[in-house]
Design a protein around this motif. Structure first.
Motif, mmCIF file in Angstrom:
data_model
loop_
_atom_site.group_PDB
_atom_site.id
_atom_site.type_symbol
_atom_site.label_atom_id
_atom_site.label_comp_id
_atom_site.label_asym_id
_atom_site.label_seq_id
_atom_site.Cartn_x
_atom_site.Cartn_y
_atom_site.Cartn_z
ATOM 1 N N UNK A 63 0.860 -1.187 0.000
ATOM 2 C CA UNK A 63 0.000 0.000 0.000
ATOM 3 C C UNK A 63 0.894 1.234 0.000
ATOM 4 N N UNK A 64 0.685 2.121 -0.955
ATOM 5 C CA UNK A 64 1.455 3.364 -1.051
ATOM 6 C C UNK A 64 0.546 4.530 -0.754
ATOM 7 N N UNK A 99 -0.840 10.381 -4.018
ATOM 8 C CA UNK A 99 0.286 10.945 -3.280
ATOM 9 C C UNK A 99 1.574 10.830 -4.084
ATOM 10 N N UNK A 100 2.245 11.955 -4.275
ATOM 11 C CA UNK A 100 3.545 12.017 -4.936
ATOM 12 C C UNK A 100 4.505 12.768 -4.013
ATOM 13 N N UNK A 104 10.574 16.022 -8.391
ATOM 14 C CA UNK A 104 11.727 15.337 -8.995
ATOM 15 C C UNK A 104 11.487 13.840 -9.152
ATOM 16 N N UNK A 105 10.624 13.287 -8.345
ATOM 17 C CA UNK A 105 10.333 11.858 -8.367
ATOM 18 C C UNK A 105 8.871 11.630 -8.730
ATOM 19 N N UNK A 106 8.604 10.604 -9.498
ATOM 20 C CA UNK A 106 7.248 10.212 -9.857
ATOM 21 C C UNK A 106 7.062 8.776 -9.398
ATOM 22 N N UNK A 107 6.063 8.537 -8.565
ATOM 23 C CA UNK A 107 5.762 7.184 -8.097
ATOM 24 C C UNK A 107 4.629 6.619 -8.934
ATOM 25 N N UNK A 108 4.834 5.414 -9.451
ATOM 26 C CA UNK A 108 3.797 4.678 -10.164
ATOM 27 C C UNK A 108 3.659 3.320 -9.488
#
Length: 122
Positions: A63-64, A99-100, A104-108
Protein backbone atom coordinates in the motif's frame (compact mmCIF):
# COMPACT_ATOMS: atom_id res chain seq x y z
CA UNK A 1 40.50 -6.37 -2.73
CA UNK A 2 37.66 -7.27 -5.15
CA UNK A 3 34.11 -6.95 -3.88
CA UNK A 4 32.79 -9.93 -1.98
CA UNK A 5 29.42 -9.85 -3.71
CA UNK A 6 27.91 -8.60 -6.97
CA UNK A 7 24.17 -7.98 -7.22
CA UNK A 8 22.81 -10.48 -9.75
CA UNK A 9 19.05 -10.42 -9.22
CA UNK A 10 16.14 -8.71 -7.50
CA UNK A 11 12.96 -10.76 -7.11
CA UNK A 12 9.48 -9.43 -6.40
CA UNK A 13 6.52 -11.45 -5.11
CA UNK A 14 3.34 -11.33 -7.22
CA UNK A 15 0.29 -13.32 -8.25
CA UNK A 16 1.13 -13.61 -11.98
CA UNK A 17 4.86 -13.75 -12.81
CA UNK A 18 4.43 -13.90 -16.60
CA UNK A 19 2.18 -10.83 -16.69
CA UNK A 20 4.49 -8.79 -14.46
CA UNK A 21 7.55 -9.83 -16.48
CA UNK A 22 5.75 -8.74 -19.67
CA UNK A 23 5.01 -5.33 -18.11
CA UNK A 24 8.65 -4.76 -17.11
CA UNK A 25 9.95 -6.13 -20.43
CA UNK A 26 7.85 -3.59 -22.33
CA UNK A 27 8.74 -0.81 -19.88
CA UNK A 28 12.52 -1.41 -19.85
CA UNK A 29 13.33 -3.20 -23.12
CA UNK A 30 15.10 -5.94 -21.13
CA UNK A 31 14.96 -9.47 -22.48
CA UNK A 32 12.48 -12.01 -21.13
CA UNK A 33 14.34 -14.78 -19.27
CA UNK A 34 14.11 -17.95 -21.41
CA UNK A 35 13.08 -20.17 -18.48
CA UNK A 36 10.12 -17.99 -17.44
CA UNK A 37 7.01 -19.93 -16.45
CA UNK A 38 3.90 -19.63 -14.29
CA UNK A 39 5.86 -19.93 -11.02
CA UNK A 40 8.80 -17.64 -11.85
CA UNK A 41 9.51 -15.22 -14.68
CA UNK A 42 12.11 -12.55 -15.19
CA UNK A 43 13.73 -9.96 -17.41
CA UNK A 44 17.49 -9.58 -17.78
CA UNK A 45 19.93 -7.01 -19.08
CA UNK A 46 23.16 -7.47 -21.00
CA UNK A 47 25.05 -6.87 -17.74
CA UNK A 48 23.44 -10.03 -16.31
CA UNK A 49 21.19 -8.31 -13.76
CA UNK A 50 17.85 -10.12 -13.50
CA UNK A 51 14.57 -8.67 -12.24
CA UNK A 52 12.58 -11.71 -11.22
CA UNK A 53 8.93 -12.23 -10.34
CA UNK A 54 7.82 -15.19 -8.23
CA UNK A 55 4.27 -16.41 -7.75
CA UNK A 56 3.03 -16.27 -4.18
CA UNK A 57 -0.35 -17.75 -3.30
CA UNK A 58 -2.47 -15.20 -1.44
CA UNK A 59 -0.24 -12.34 -2.61
CA UNK A 60 -1.26 -8.95 -1.18
CA UNK A 61 -0.03 -5.83 -2.94
CA UNK A 62 1.85 -3.18 -0.93
CA UNK A 63 0.00 0.00 0.00
CA UNK A 64 1.45 3.36 -1.05
CA UNK A 65 2.11 5.57 0.85
CA UNK A 66 0.70 3.72 3.86
CA UNK A 67 2.17 0.69 5.56
CA UNK A 68 -0.83 -1.60 6.12
CA UNK A 69 0.93 -3.93 3.68
CA UNK A 70 4.57 -2.70 3.64
CA UNK A 71 6.44 -1.98 0.41
CA UNK A 72 9.51 -3.80 1.75
CA UNK A 73 11.46 -2.26 -1.14
CA UNK A 74 10.87 -0.65 -4.51
CA UNK A 75 12.66 -0.13 -7.81
CA UNK A 76 13.95 3.25 -9.06
CA UNK A 77 14.35 3.98 -12.77
CA UNK A 78 16.08 6.95 -14.43
CA UNK A 79 14.26 8.41 -17.44
CA UNK A 80 14.92 11.28 -19.85
CA UNK A 81 11.42 12.77 -19.60
CA UNK A 82 9.13 12.15 -16.60
CA UNK A 83 5.90 13.06 -18.39
CA UNK A 84 6.63 10.92 -21.45
CA UNK A 85 7.74 7.92 -19.36
CA UNK A 86 4.65 8.25 -17.17
CA UNK A 87 2.35 8.29 -20.23
CA UNK A 88 4.00 5.20 -21.70
CA UNK A 89 3.91 3.28 -18.42
CA UNK A 90 0.27 4.15 -17.76
CA UNK A 91 -0.52 2.81 -21.25
CA UNK A 92 1.28 -0.43 -20.34
CA UNK A 93 -0.87 -0.91 -17.24
CA UNK A 94 0.83 1.05 -14.45
CA UNK A 95 -1.28 3.33 -12.27
CA UNK A 96 -0.42 6.62 -10.58
CA UNK A 97 -1.31 7.07 -6.92
CA UNK A 98 -2.58 10.44 -5.75
CA UNK A 99 0.29 10.94 -3.28
CA UNK A 100 3.55 12.02 -4.94
CA UNK A 101 6.63 12.84 -2.84
CA UNK A 102 7.91 15.81 -4.87
CA UNK A 103 8.39 17.11 -8.43
CA UNK A 104 11.73 15.34 -8.99
CA UNK A 105 10.33 11.86 -8.37
CA UNK A 106 7.25 10.21 -9.86
CA UNK A 107 5.76 7.18 -8.10
CA UNK A 108 3.80 4.68 -10.16
CA UNK A 109 2.32 1.30 -9.27
CA UNK A 110 3.02 -1.76 -11.43
CA UNK A 111 0.17 -4.13 -12.39
CA UNK A 112 0.87 -6.33 -9.32
CA UNK A 113 0.70 -3.36 -6.95
CA UNK A 114 4.42 -2.68 -6.36
CA UNK A 115 5.35 1.01 -6.14
CA UNK A 116 8.28 2.06 -8.31
CA UNK A 117 9.87 5.45 -8.89
CA UNK A 118 10.93 7.45 -11.90
CA UNK A 119 13.41 10.30 -11.80
CA UNK A 120 15.50 12.22 -14.32
CA UNK A 121 19.26 12.33 -14.56
CA UNK A 122 19.39 16.07 -13.99
Amino acid sequence: MPPLMKLSAVTLDCADPRALAAFYQQATGLELHPKSDDAFAGVAGADGLLIGFQRVDGYRAPVWPGHDVPQQFHLDFTVDDLDEAERLLLNLGATKPEFQPNERWRVLIDPAGHPFCLTTTG
